[in-house]
Design a protein around this motif. Sequence first.
Motif, short mmCIF file in Angstrom:
data_model
loop_
_atom_site.label_atom_id
_atom_site.label_comp_id
_atom_site.label_asym_id
_atom_site.label_seq_id
_atom_site.Cartn_x
_atom_site.Cartn_y
_atom_site.Cartn_z
N ARG A 1 2.86 0.12 7.00
CA ARG A 1 2.43 1.43 6.48
C ARG A 1 1.97 2.34 7.62
NH1 ARG A 1 -2.59 3.66 5.46
NH2 ARG A 1 -2.63 5.32 3.88
N ARG B 1 0.02 -3.62 5.78
CA ARG B 1 -0.81 -2.55 6.34
C ARG B 1 -0.23 -2.04 7.65
NH1 ARG B 1 -6.43 -2.40 4.85
NH2 ARG B 1 -6.92 -2.03 7.04
N ALA C 1 -4.38 0.20 12.53
CA ALA C 1 -4.41 -0.71 11.38
C ALA C 1 -5.30 -1.91 11.67
CB ALA C 1 -2.99 -1.16 11.03
N ASP D 1 -9.26 -3.05 9.97
CA ASP D 1 -9.20 -4.24 9.13
C ASP D 1 -10.21 -5.28 9.62
OD1 ASP D 1 -8.62 -6.34 7.50
OD2 ASP D 1 -6.51 -6.51 8.06
N PRO E 1 0.83 -1.21 0.00
CA PRO E 1 0.00 0.00 0.00
C PRO E 1 0.87 1.25 0.00
CG PRO E 1 0.08 -0.93 2.20
CD PRO E 1 0.78 -1.92 1.29
#
Length: 390
Positions: A167, A164, A143, A147, A110
């Motif tokens: 990031r 993720r 995160a 999710d 990402p």
Amino acid sequence: MDDWLTTEQAAARLGIKRETLYAYVSRGLLHRALDADGRRSRFDPGEIDRLRQRHRSDGEFATLVSTRISRPTDEGLYVRGRDLVAEASLSTFEQAADRVWQAGADETWPSVVDADELLDDVQSRLSRHTPPMDRLRIGVALASAADPLRDDLSPAAVRTAGRRAVRMMVMSLPRRCSLQGDGVADALWCRLARRQAGQRRRFALSRALVLLLEHGMASSTLGARVAASVRADPYSVITAGLGVLGGRLHGAASAPVHRLFAEAARSGDAARALGDAQRTLRSTPGFGHVTLKRRDARCGALLEAVTSAWPTDERLQTVLEVYDLATDRTDGIATVDFALGALTYLADMQTEAGEAVFAIARTVGWVTHALEEYDEGPLRFRFRARYVGD
């Protein structure tokens, strides 16, 4: 031999697969005998129990985990059968992570450039003095919260969760300078350093990330595997690793090295600064390793990148002077923490920046071990306590 265990019974008592049990046999950690018919293996229950609870000289528990991921040695660090130290000069952090994760060619990372409204809102509520590690934990928590598929433990889903998490960890750190690229190392640089930098300096940070992404069964990795063994989701596995990494003897080991360089430069007396640090810490910052005894190949590789990135910086002479002094007067080897402290010092990052670099990099290793642990029998790390109270 009637009371000896069958293969299935021995594997169940150890909480491992049959294949792992036979790997122990091949490595000489276990012995087996054959039934009278010569067809079935039998295992001594006493030997199985001793392997479950191996004792050091102090009588406390030590555990052995079979793995196909990495083999740290004095000669080098081999991950998935390849020399990670050599690969650090050729691969980006994302490329190295995908190889270690055995990712498919169609899997992508990402963007670390796009804004995240939820994260921006949380950041606005934090003090500017909030430590980097606290911000990283918040990033992983956000995160996870965002999710809905976090409980999917299939390999592709776990890798996606790992990307993720990385990031959000990077983006949880406040930006300090303008972004110069779209990679993880580029984004991390602009959040840890005060000024933009050329390609060589950003490459030094990229090399650090690759070198730190995995190093066997370190304490934080064991914590991550314990979480994976109870089938915690990948974000919880990473959080478990972060909790152990927060110890000052693990992920924060580069901070006293950074402070040592700063004090040596301020006072103009590297020997006195080193002596004061040794007296305070009762050890030499960045020297000595628990498992490596002759050489930490990661240190040399990262110092090479640092020297190439800051060749004319007068502060580099301080780093090299301290290195020479410590090498001459210390029995322990220089570790990657010494080189990481040199990187954060020369890059004008804050003292705790090395811990953030370490944590983001090692997240890849924790996810890798989670992927391996999810394939093992669950709940196999049920340690037993030896009561010594009244």
